[in-house]
Design a protein around this motif. Sequence first.
Motif, PDB file in Angstrom:
ATOM      1  N   LEU A  13      33.507  21.857 -96.985  1.00 44.78           N
ATOM      2  CA  LEU A  13      33.304  22.211 -98.394  1.00 44.78           C
ATOM      3  C   LEU A  13      31.875  21.927 -98.852  1.00 44.78           C
ATOM      4  O   LEU A  13      31.294  22.718 -99.598  1.00 44.78           O
ATOM      5  CB  LEU A  13      34.308  21.445 -99.268  1.00 44.78           C
ATOM      6  CG  LEU A  13      34.264  21.753-100.761  1.00 44.78           C
ATOM      7  CD1 LEU A  13      34.623  23.203-101.041  1.00 44.78           C
ATOM      8  CD2 LEU A  13      35.199  20.818-101.515  1.00 44.78           C
ATOM      9  N   ALA A  14      31.284  20.837 -98.404  1.00 43.59           N
ATOM     10  CA  ALA A  14      29.913  20.493 -98.819  1.00 43.59           C
ATOM     11  C   ALA A  14      28.917  21.569 -98.382  1.00 43.59           C
ATOM     12  O   ALA A  14      27.997  21.912 -99.135  1.00 43.59           O
ATOM     13  CB  ALA A  14      29.518  19.133 -98.265  1.00 43.59           C
ATOM     14  N   LYS A  15      29.086  22.124 -97.181  1.00 41.81           N
ATOM     15  CA  LYS A  15      28.188  23.200 -96.719  1.00 41.81           C
ATOM     16  C   LYS A  15      28.415  24.471 -97.520  1.00 41.81           C
ATOM     17  O   LYS A  15      27.471  25.176 -97.879  1.00 41.81           O
ATOM     18  CB  LYS A  15      28.405  23.489 -95.229  1.00 41.81           C
ATOM     19  CG  LYS A  15      27.638  22.578 -94.333  1.00 41.81           C
ATOM     20  CD  LYS A  15      26.162  22.853 -94.463  1.00 41.81           C
ATOM     21  CE  LYS A  15      25.382  21.942 -93.545  1.00 41.81           C
ATOM     22  NZ  LYS A  15      23.953  21.986 -93.786  1.00 41.81           N
ATOM     23  N   ALA A  16      29.680  24.782 -97.806  1.00 41.99           N
ATOM     24  CA  ALA A  16      29.980  25.960 -98.629  1.00 41.99           C
ATOM     25  C   ALA A  16      29.359  25.798-100.011  1.00 41.99           C
ATOM     26  O   ALA A  16      28.827  26.755-100.580  1.00 41.99           O
ATOM     27  CB  ALA A  16      31.483  26.167 -98.739  1.00 41.99           C
ATOM     28  N   ALA A  17      29.414  24.590-100.550  1.00 48.30           N
ATOM     29  CA  ALA A  17      28.797  24.324-101.855  1.00 48.30           C
ATOM     30  C   ALA A  17      27.295  24.574-101.789  1.00 48.30           C
ATOM     31  O   ALA A  17      26.719  25.165-102.701  1.00 48.30           O
ATOM     32  CB  ALA A  17      29.086  22.892-102.285  1.00 48.30           C
ATOM     33  N   GLU A  18      26.658  24.155-100.693  1.00 48.28           N
ATOM     34  CA  GLU A  18      25.225  24.383-100.529  1.00 48.28           C
ATOM     35  C   GLU A  18      24.916  25.877-100.475  1.00 48.28           C
ATOM     36  O   GLU A  18      23.956  26.343-101.088  1.00 48.28           O
ATOM     37  CB  GLU A  18      24.739  23.682 -99.261  1.00 48.28           C
ATOM     38  CG  GLU A  18      23.250  23.717 -99.075  1.00 48.28           C
ATOM     39  CD  GLU A  18      22.782  22.978 -97.831  1.00 48.28           C
ATOM     40  OE1 GLU A  18      21.600  23.159 -97.466  1.00 48.28           O
ATOM     41  OE2 GLU A  18      23.577  22.242 -97.210  1.00 48.28           O
ATOM     42  N   MET A  56      25.866  24.911-105.333  1.00 47.55           N
ATOM     43  CA  MET A  56      26.686  24.011-106.157  1.00 47.55           C
ATOM     44  C   MET A  56      26.501  22.595-105.633  1.00 47.55           C
ATOM     45  O   MET A  56      26.155  22.400-104.480  1.00 47.55           O
ATOM     46  CB  MET A  56      28.174  24.355-106.024  1.00 47.55           C
ATOM     47  CG  MET A  56      28.577  25.733-106.454  1.00 47.55           C
ATOM     48  SD  MET A  56      30.315  26.064-106.042  1.00 47.55           S
ATOM     49  CE  MET A  56      31.149  24.909-107.099  1.00 47.55           C
ATOM     50  N   SER A  57      26.777  21.624-106.479  1.00 51.56           N
ATOM     51  CA  SER A  57      26.770  20.249-105.984  1.00 51.56           C
ATOM     52  C   SER A  57      28.080  20.000-105.241  1.00 51.56           C
ATOM     53  O   SER A  57      29.124  20.548-105.606  1.00 51.56           O
ATOM     54  CB  SER A  57      26.619  19.254-107.132  1.00 51.56           C
ATOM     55  OG  SER A  57      27.837  19.125-107.841  1.00 51.56           O
ATOM     56  N   PRO A  58      28.046  19.176-104.196  1.00 47.97           N
ATOM     57  CA  PRO A  58      29.275  18.881-103.456  1.00 47.97           C
ATOM     58  C   PRO A  58      30.352  18.239-104.327  1.00 47.97           C
ATOM     59  O   PRO A  58      31.537  18.497-104.142  1.00 47.97           O
ATOM     60  CB  PRO A  58      28.818  17.914-102.359  1.00 47.97           C
ATOM     61  CG  PRO A  58      27.363  18.175-102.206  1.00 47.97           C
ATOM     62  CD  PRO A  58      26.876  18.585-103.563  1.00 47.97           C
ATOM     63  N   ALA A  97      41.189  21.508-108.073  1.00 45.00           N
ATOM     64  CA  ALA A  97      41.813  22.192-109.208  1.00 45.00           C
ATOM     65  C   ALA A  97      42.188  23.637-108.882  1.00 45.00           C
ATOM     66  O   ALA A  97      42.746  24.338-109.727  1.00 45.00           O
ATOM     67  CB  ALA A  97      40.872  22.164-110.412  1.00 45.00           C
ATOM     68  N   GLY A  98      41.871  24.090-107.679  1.00 47.50           N
ATOM     69  CA  GLY A  98      42.152  25.475-107.308  1.00 47.50           C
ATOM     70  C   GLY A  98      41.200  26.465-107.940  1.00 47.50           C
ATOM     71  O   GLY A  98      41.521  27.647-108.061  1.00 47.50           O
ATOM     72  N   LEU A  99      40.000  26.014-108.321  1.00 53.59           N
ATOM     73  CA  LEU A  99      39.039  26.862-109.030  1.00 53.59           C
ATOM     74  C   LEU A  99      37.773  27.169-108.234  1.00 53.59           C
ATOM     75  O   LEU A  99      36.860  27.788-108.764  1.00 53.59           O
ATOM     76  CB  LEU A  99      38.645  26.193-110.358  1.00 53.59           C
ATOM     77  CG  LEU A  99      39.792  25.923-111.327  1.00 53.59           C
ATOM     78  CD1 LEU A  99      39.301  25.121-112.526  1.00 53.59           C
ATOM     79  CD2 LEU A  99      40.426  27.225-111.768  1.00 53.59           C
ATOM     80  N   PHE A 100      37.713  26.734-106.976  1.00 56.66           N
ATOM     81  CA  PHE A 100      36.527  27.015-106.174  1.00 56.66           C
ATOM     82  C   PHE A 100      36.397  28.528-106.026  1.00 56.66           C
ATOM     83  O   PHE A 100      37.407  29.230-105.893  1.00 56.66           O
ATOM     84  CB  PHE A 100      36.646  26.337-104.798  1.00 56.66           C
ATOM     85  CG  PHE A 100      35.371  26.316-104.024  1.00 56.66           C
ATOM     86  CD1 PHE A 100      34.345  25.452-104.368  1.00 56.66           C
ATOM     87  CD2 PHE A 100      35.180  27.171-102.961  1.00 56.66           C
ATOM     88  CE1 PHE A 100      33.157  25.441-103.660  1.00 56.66           C
ATOM     89  CE2 PHE A 100      33.994  27.169-102.240  1.00 56.66           C
ATOM     90  CZ  PHE A 100      32.979  26.296-102.588  1.00 56.66           C
ATOM     91  N   LYS A 158      39.894  16.432 -97.959  1.00 56.41           N
ATOM     92  CA  LYS A 158      38.952  17.137 -97.089  1.00 56.41           C
ATOM     93  C   LYS A 158      39.301  18.623 -97.071  1.00 56.41           C
ATOM     94  O   LYS A 158      40.446  18.985 -96.844  1.00 56.41           O
ATOM     95  CB  LYS A 158      39.038  16.554 -95.674  1.00 56.41           C
ATOM     96  CG  LYS A 158      38.002  17.074 -94.725  1.00 56.41           C
ATOM     97  CD  LYS A 158      38.093  16.353 -93.395  1.00 56.41           C
ATOM     98  CE  LYS A 158      37.115  16.939 -92.407  1.00 56.41           C
ATOM     99  NZ  LYS A 158      37.277  16.347 -91.086  1.00 56.41           N
ATOM    100  N   PHE A 159      38.293  19.460 -97.318  1.00 56.01           N
ATOM    101  CA  PHE A 159      38.491  20.903 -97.389  1.00 56.01           C
ATOM    102  C   PHE A 159      37.517  21.630 -96.475  1.00 56.01           C
ATOM    103  O   PHE A 159      36.408  21.167 -96.239  1.00 56.01           O
ATOM    104  CB  PHE A 159      38.271  21.414 -98.814  1.00 56.01           C
ATOM    105  CG  PHE A 159      39.236  20.875 -99.824  1.00 56.01           C
ATOM    106  CD1 PHE A 159      40.468  21.472-100.007  1.00 56.01           C
ATOM    107  CD2 PHE A 159      38.910  19.772-100.592  1.00 56.01           C
ATOM    108  CE1 PHE A 159      41.362  20.991-100.938  1.00 56.01           C
ATOM    109  CE2 PHE A 159      39.792  19.280-101.529  1.00 56.01           C
ATOM    110  CZ  PHE A 159      41.027  19.889-101.706  1.00 56.01           C
ATOM    111  N   SER A 160      37.922  22.796 -95.997  1.00 54.31           N
ATOM    112  CA  SER A 160      37.055  23.732 -95.285  1.00 54.31           C
ATOM    113  C   SER A 160      37.099  25.061 -96.027  1.00 54.31           C
ATOM    114  O   SER A 160      38.052  25.342 -96.761  1.00 54.31           O
ATOM    115  CB  SER A 160      37.533  23.940 -93.851  1.00 54.31           C
ATOM    116  OG  SER A 160      37.284  22.805 -93.069  1.00 54.31           O
TER     117      SER A 160
END
Length: 104
Positions: free
Chosen positions: A42-47, A51-53, A62-65, A79-81
């Motif tokens: 998730l942190a890489k996807a945020a980058e 977005m901030s991690p 929250a199901g809003l990504f 932990k998310f992918s």
Amino acid sequence: MTSDEQPDVQAGMDPLGDIVLTVRGDGNGSAADYELPPTVPLAKAAEVLDMSPEDALVQARAGLFPERVIDVGDEPGVKFSVPVAPLIRRVGLDRVREVLRPAE
């Protein structure tokens, strides 16, 4: 590859037997072909999405990504992918490569 072109993304196997995404550019353009992982943390996807991690984690819980997330690990919601193919469609191959495969 220009931002309005859609690369061809397929699953494949690398020489070590790991599953990878085989990304092929426009056959008429000069874009090279690449292998990328099928998912990223998730942190890489945020980058990739600028977005901030921390915000990404709150949105994922929250199901809003902005893209589908996969809850992985032993503790749900920790932990998310994120699949790479939708990220390529959203922001383009160049941006995904810039984050996932920095210049060598």
